[in-house]
Structure formats: C-alpha cells, structure tokens
Design a protein around this motif. Structure first.
Motif, PDB file in Angstrom:
ATOM      1  N   ALA A  45     -10.618 -66.531 -67.259  1.00  0.00           N
ATOM      2  CA  ALA A  45     -11.212 -65.997 -66.033  1.00  0.00           C
ATOM      3  C   ALA A  45     -12.630 -66.525 -65.923  1.00  0.00           C
ATOM      4  O   ALA A  45     -13.254 -66.892 -66.928  1.00  0.00           O
ATOM      5  CB  ALA A  45     -11.219 -64.476 -66.058  1.00  0.00           C
ATOM      6  N   PHE A  46     -13.134 -66.563 -64.696  1.00  0.00           N
ATOM      7  CA  PHE A  46     -14.486 -67.064 -64.443  1.00  0.00           C
ATOM      8  C   PHE A  46     -15.451 -65.907 -64.226  1.00  0.00           C
ATOM      9  O   PHE A  46     -15.116 -64.917 -63.570  1.00  0.00           O
ATOM     10  CB  PHE A  46     -14.496 -67.993 -63.228  1.00  0.00           C
ATOM     11  N   VAL A  47     -16.652 -66.054 -64.751  1.00  0.00           N
ATOM     12  CA  VAL A  47     -17.695 -65.035 -64.609  1.00  0.00           C
ATOM     13  C   VAL A  47     -18.281 -65.124 -63.203  1.00  0.00           C
ATOM     14  O   VAL A  47     -18.749 -66.172 -62.781  1.00  0.00           O
ATOM     15  CB  VAL A  47     -18.811 -65.234 -65.663  1.00  0.00           C
ATOM     16  N   SER A  48     -18.232 -64.000 -62.485  1.00  0.00           N
ATOM     17  CA  SER A  48     -18.750 -63.957 -61.114  1.00  0.00           C
ATOM     18  C   SER A  48     -20.066 -63.180 -61.003  1.00  0.00           C
ATOM     19  O   SER A  48     -20.789 -63.323 -60.017  1.00  0.00           O
ATOM     20  CB  SER A  48     -17.718 -63.326 -60.177  1.00  0.00           C
ATOM     21  N   ARG A  49     -20.351 -62.362 -62.025  1.00  0.00           N
ATOM     22  CA  ARG A  49     -21.567 -61.545 -61.996  1.00  0.00           C
ATOM     23  C   ARG A  49     -21.877 -61.097 -63.417  1.00  0.00           C
ATOM     24  O   ARG A  49     -20.978 -60.931 -64.231  1.00  0.00           O
ATOM     25  CB  ARG A  49     -21.338 -60.328 -61.102  1.00  0.00           C
ATOM     26  N   VAL A  50     -23.148 -60.895 -63.711  1.00  0.00           N
ATOM     27  CA  VAL A  50     -23.578 -60.420 -65.026  1.00  0.00           C
ATOM     28  C   VAL A  50     -24.451 -59.183 -64.822  1.00  0.00           C
ATOM     29  O   VAL A  50     -25.301 -59.154 -63.936  1.00  0.00           O
ATOM     30  CB  VAL A  50     -24.364 -61.524 -65.779  1.00  0.00           C
ATOM     31  N   ASP A  51     -24.204 -58.168 -65.631  1.00  0.00           N
ATOM     32  CA  ASP A  51     -24.974 -56.932 -65.571  1.00  0.00           C
ATOM     33  C   ASP A  51     -25.206 -56.466 -67.006  1.00  0.00           C
ATOM     34  O   ASP A  51     -24.650 -57.031 -67.938  1.00  0.00           O
ATOM     35  CB  ASP A  51     -24.196 -55.876 -64.777  1.00  0.00           C
ATOM     36  N   TYR A  52     -26.004 -55.433 -67.186  1.00  0.00           N
ATOM     37  CA  TYR A  52     -26.366 -54.968 -68.518  1.00  0.00           C
ATOM     38  C   TYR A  52     -26.183 -53.463 -68.639  1.00  0.00           C
ATOM     39  O   TYR A  52     -26.334 -52.728 -67.670  1.00  0.00           O
ATOM     40  CB  TYR A  52     -27.838 -55.304 -68.820  1.00  0.00           C
ATOM     41  N   ASP A  53     -25.879 -53.015 -69.862  1.00  0.00           N
ATOM     42  CA  ASP A  53     -25.909 -51.602 -70.209  1.00  0.00           C
ATOM     43  C   ASP A  53     -27.055 -51.404 -71.184  1.00  0.00           C
ATOM     44  O   ASP A  53     -27.339 -52.282 -72.011  1.00  0.00           O
ATOM     45  CB  ASP A  53     -24.601 -51.153 -70.859  1.00  0.00           C
ATOM     46  N   ASN A  78     -31.399 -46.094 -74.777  1.00  0.00           N
ATOM     47  CA  ASN A  78     -32.822 -45.751 -74.949  1.00  0.00           C
ATOM     48  C   ASN A  78     -33.730 -46.744 -74.235  1.00  0.00           C
ATOM     49  O   ASN A  78     -34.780 -47.134 -74.756  1.00  0.00           O
ATOM     50  CB  ASN A  78     -33.198 -45.659 -76.422  1.00  0.00           C
ATOM     51  N   GLY A  79     -33.303 -47.198 -73.054  1.00  0.00           N
ATOM     52  CA  GLY A  79     -34.130 -48.068 -72.238  1.00  0.00           C
ATOM     53  C   GLY A  79     -34.102 -49.536 -72.627  1.00  0.00           C
ATOM     54  O   GLY A  79     -34.750 -50.353 -71.983  1.00  0.00           O
ATOM     55  N   GLN A  80     -33.343 -49.901 -73.656  1.00  0.00           N
ATOM     56  CA  GLN A  80     -33.257 -51.295 -74.085  1.00  0.00           C
ATOM     57  C   GLN A  80     -31.877 -51.860 -73.775  1.00  0.00           C
ATOM     58  O   GLN A  80     -30.860 -51.182 -73.986  1.00  0.00           O
ATOM     59  CB  GLN A  80     -33.517 -51.423 -75.584  1.00  0.00           C
ATOM     60  N   LYS A  81     -31.837 -53.114 -73.292  1.00  0.00           N
ATOM     61  CA  LYS A  81     -30.557 -53.769 -73.025  1.00  0.00           C
ATOM     62  C   LYS A  81     -29.792 -53.909 -74.330  1.00  0.00           C
ATOM     63  O   LYS A  81     -30.334 -54.362 -75.336  1.00  0.00           O
ATOM     64  CB  LYS A  81     -30.786 -55.150 -72.398  1.00  0.00           C
ATOM     65  N   GLN A  82     -28.525 -53.482 -74.288  1.00  0.00           N
ATOM     66  CA  GLN A  82     -27.684 -53.509 -75.491  1.00  0.00           C
ATOM     67  C   GLN A  82     -26.382 -54.283 -75.277  1.00  0.00           C
ATOM     68  O   GLN A  82     -25.857 -54.857 -76.222  1.00  0.00           O
ATOM     69  CB  GLN A  82     -27.345 -52.078 -75.927  1.00  0.00           C
ATOM     70  N   LEU A  83     -25.851 -54.221 -74.051  1.00  0.00           N
ATOM     71  CA  LEU A  83     -24.606 -54.923 -73.725  1.00  0.00           C
ATOM     72  C   LEU A  83     -24.820 -55.798 -72.515  1.00  0.00           C
ATOM     73  O   LEU A  83     -25.546 -55.427 -71.595  1.00  0.00           O
ATOM     74  CB  LEU A  83     -23.472 -53.946 -73.402  1.00  0.00           C
ATOM     75  N   ILE A  84     -24.161 -56.939 -72.503  1.00  0.00           N
ATOM     76  CA  ILE A  84     -24.101 -57.769 -71.312  1.00  0.00           C
ATOM     77  C   ILE A  84     -22.660 -57.701 -70.816  1.00  0.00           C
ATOM     78  O   ILE A  84     -21.713 -57.895 -71.586  1.00  0.00           O
ATOM     79  CB  ILE A  84     -24.568 -59.218 -71.602  1.00  0.00           C
ATOM     80  N   ASN A  85     -22.514 -57.368 -69.535  1.00  0.00           N
ATOM     81  CA  ASN A  85     -21.197 -57.231 -68.931  1.00  0.00           C
ATOM     82  C   ASN A  85     -20.966 -58.422 -68.011  1.00  0.00           C
ATOM     83  O   ASN A  85     -21.702 -58.614 -67.034  1.00  0.00           O
ATOM     84  CB  ASN A  85     -21.104 -55.929 -68.136  1.00  0.00           C
TER      85      ASN A  85
END
Length: 90
Positions: A68-76, A79-86
């Motif tokens: 599959a192709f990545v169409s968008r990137v977001d973060y989770d 405690n206010g720090q980026k931990q996951l990239i979606n």
C-alpha cells in the motif's frame, strides 16, 4: 494527532503478537524494514511505527501479503512527546 495512554514501546510490547515486518520502499528502492502495527480510524487504514522511522508520503509499505502507498503521516504522543508515527495508506 492522538494521545497514547502508555509509552509507545510498552504499547508495541503489549501487541507484539500483531507486529508485522514492513519494507519501506521509496522510488523503487527498499530503504528500511521495520516492525509496524496495522490499525484503522474512522474507516482509514494506517500502520503505526515507533517514532524516528523515516516514512514519507508516497512511500510503499510492503509485507509478504500486501502493499500500500502512504497518503498521509500523523503522530501519536505520550506526555506531550511524539512516540508513534502513523502512516495512512491507500
């Protein structure tokens, strides 16, 4: 952007049995193989990776069974720090 109830490494550990190896392919060349966790949100499919992975819009995420192709990137965050990239896929 979502908020995690626990640190991402613990989240991945809790779902270790669901982790899949994903090849990240950019411009026809494999740039990495990383573990990810497939999920969906409001009907949109995405793969979560630990923060720091280099995944970009247009990259192909490939497993033994699908691509599959990545169409968008977001973060989770936790405690206010980026931990996951979606990486949302189409």
């Amino acid at each position: 952007m979502g908020v995690l109830p626990v640190p991402a490494k613990q989240y991945f550990s809790d779902f270790a049995f669901d982790l899949v190896d994903y090849a990240i392919v950019r411009k026809g060349k494999q740039v990495a193989t990383v573990k990810g966790l497939s999920n969906s949100d409001h009907g949109q499919q995405f793969v979560s990776f630990l923060y720091g992975i280099d995944v970009r819009i247009g990259d192909r995420l490939q497993t033994d069974n699908s691509a599959a192709f990545v169409s968008r990137v977001d973060y989770d965050t936790y405690n206010g720090q980026k931990q996951l990239i979606n990486a949302y896929v189409r």
